[in-house]
Write a protein that holds these residues in place. Structure first.
Motif, mmCIF file in Angstrom:
data_model
loop_
_atom_site.group_PDB
_atom_site.id
_atom_site.type_symbol
_atom_site.label_atom_id
_atom_site.label_comp_id
_atom_site.label_asym_id
_atom_site.label_seq_id
_atom_site.Cartn_x
_atom_site.Cartn_y
_atom_site.Cartn_z
ATOM 1 N N ASP A 198 16.285 -7.434 -7.832
ATOM 2 C CA ASP A 198 17.103 -6.257 -8.233
ATOM 3 C C ASP A 198 18.108 -6.597 -8.643
ATOM 4 O O ASP A 198 19.281 -6.565 -8.122
ATOM 5 N N THR A 199 18.271 -7.049 -9.939
ATOM 6 C CA THR A 199 19.595 -7.441 -10.586
ATOM 7 C C THR A 199 19.320 -7.241 -12.302
ATOM 8 O O THR A 199 18.181 -7.236 -12.581
ATOM 9 N N ASP A 200 20.147 -7.162 -12.886
ATOM 10 C CA ASP A 200 20.255 -7.186 -14.606
ATOM 11 C C ASP A 200 19.956 -8.374 -14.870
ATOM 12 O O ASP A 200 20.827 -9.128 -15.203
ATOM 13 N N SER A 201 18.698 -8.968 -15.014
ATOM 14 C CA SER A 201 18.482 -10.227 -15.456
ATOM 15 C C SER A 201 17.652 -10.319 -16.687
ATOM 16 O O SER A 201 16.931 -8.979 -17.073
ATOM 17 N N PRO A 202 17.234 -11.190 -17.453
ATOM 18 C CA PRO A 202 16.302 -11.227 -18.697
ATOM 19 C C PRO A 202 15.036 -10.857 -18.394
ATOM 20 O O PRO A 202 14.365 -10.105 -18.995
ATOM 21 N N ALA A 203 14.685 -11.077 -17.071
ATOM 22 C CA ALA A 203 13.221 -10.833 -16.545
ATOM 23 C C ALA A 203 13.117 -9.132 -16.813
ATOM 24 O O ALA A 203 12.023 -8.538 -17.154
ATOM 25 N N VAL A 217 14.375 -3.200 -2.294
ATOM 26 C CA VAL A 217 13.544 -3.480 -1.549
ATOM 27 C C VAL A 217 13.416 -4.842 -0.925
ATOM 28 O O VAL A 217 13.498 -5.805 -1.654
ATOM 29 N N TYR A 218 13.422 -4.974 0.414
ATOM 30 C CA TYR A 218 13.484 -6.306 1.057
ATOM 31 C C TYR A 218 12.107 -6.953 1.763
ATOM 32 O O TYR A 218 11.554 -6.107 2.340
ATOM 33 N N PHE A 219 12.013 -8.069 1.054
ATOM 34 C CA PHE A 219 10.690 -8.724 1.606
ATOM 35 C C PHE A 219 11.132 -9.595 2.699
ATOM 36 O O PHE A 219 12.185 -10.267 2.693
ATOM 37 N N ALA A 250 16.099 -13.523 0.333
ATOM 38 C CA ALA A 250 17.640 -13.479 0.843
ATOM 39 C C ALA A 250 17.865 -12.198 -0.328
ATOM 40 O O ALA A 250 19.100 -11.489 0.188
ATOM 41 N N LYS A 251 17.419 -11.987 -1.509
ATOM 42 C CA LYS A 251 17.976 -10.994 -2.332
ATOM 43 C C LYS A 251 16.914 -9.726 -2.198
ATOM 44 O O LYS A 251 15.677 -9.835 -1.912
ATOM 45 N N PRO A 252 17.428 -8.656 -2.563
ATOM 46 C CA PRO A 252 16.612 -7.317 -2.559
ATOM 47 C C PRO A 252 15.763 -7.490 -4.066
ATOM 48 O O PRO A 252 16.317 -7.920 -5.056
#
Length: 196
Positions: A147-152, A168-170, A174-176
């Motif tokens: 959940d970040t503004d990434s190329p993907a 959403v946390y798995f 470490a990251k949502p």
């Protein structure tokens, strides 16, 4: 089969998109994922077992991007979603809280999509995901991405995916993540099937 010519200062490898026996080439695929996603040996060992298990699910399919000399430089795989799968059980409460849990039914889930960094920004990821979903009988597709503004995430948005749930946390991640969904077929750029 789709082909992508090499360019720039990189080796002029031609990359072809086609069916992939992911169970047979799991170690090559995970080597690509390790570089693209920054994974260590321990996590790759865990993911190896997950991939092999996933490929036994009914309807699971994979495509690969290979160079002329047979090197795997990208892959995608997915399957018809099932609410009993681990991924669905984790994301379902987040989707339900936003009124989007119906997306878990009659959807094709993109489980993994990775392209080696030396081959990124050439349309290979777009070609992999659109070719895989074009073969789906389900009317829509879902996936999760950090959940970040990434190329993907930009790629997924350009294909018609929209956020269904964020933060959403798995377990052990470490990251949502964000869960995204799109109607099928996926959007194509105006410039043609592969776009600019």
């Amino acid at each position: 089969m789709l082909r992508f010519p090499g360019h720039g200062h990189r080796r002029p490898d031609e990359v072809a998109i086609g069916p992939l026996d992911l169970s047979a080439r799991v170690d090559e695929a995970l080597a690509v994922q390790a570089v693209a996603f920054g994974l260590g040996a321990e996590e790759i060992a865990v993911r190896r077992q997950i991939v092999l298990r996933h490929m036994t699910h009914p309807g699971a399919r994979a495509l690969g991007a290979t160079t002329r000399d047979g090197r795997l430089v990208g892959f995608v795989y997915g399957m018809p979603n099932d609410r009993t799968h681990w991924w669905s059980t984790v994301v379902e409460p987040y989707l339900r809280a936003r009124g989007n849990d119906a997306w878990l039914d009659n959807s094709f889930v993109i489980t993994e999509l990775h392209v080696h960094p030396h081959h990124q920004n050439r349309g290979i990821g777009r070609a992999l995901i659109t070719a895989l979903t074009d073969g789906a009988s389900e009317p829509r597709s879902i996936l999760s991405a950090i959940d970040t503004d990434s190329p993907a995430r930009g790629l997924y948005r350009s294909l018609g995916y929209e956020d269904l749930a964020r933060q959403v946390y798995f377990p052990s991640a470490a990251k949502p993540y964000a869960v995204m969904g799109a109607p099928l077929p996926l959007l194509r750029p105006r410039g043609g099937p592969e776009g600019p």
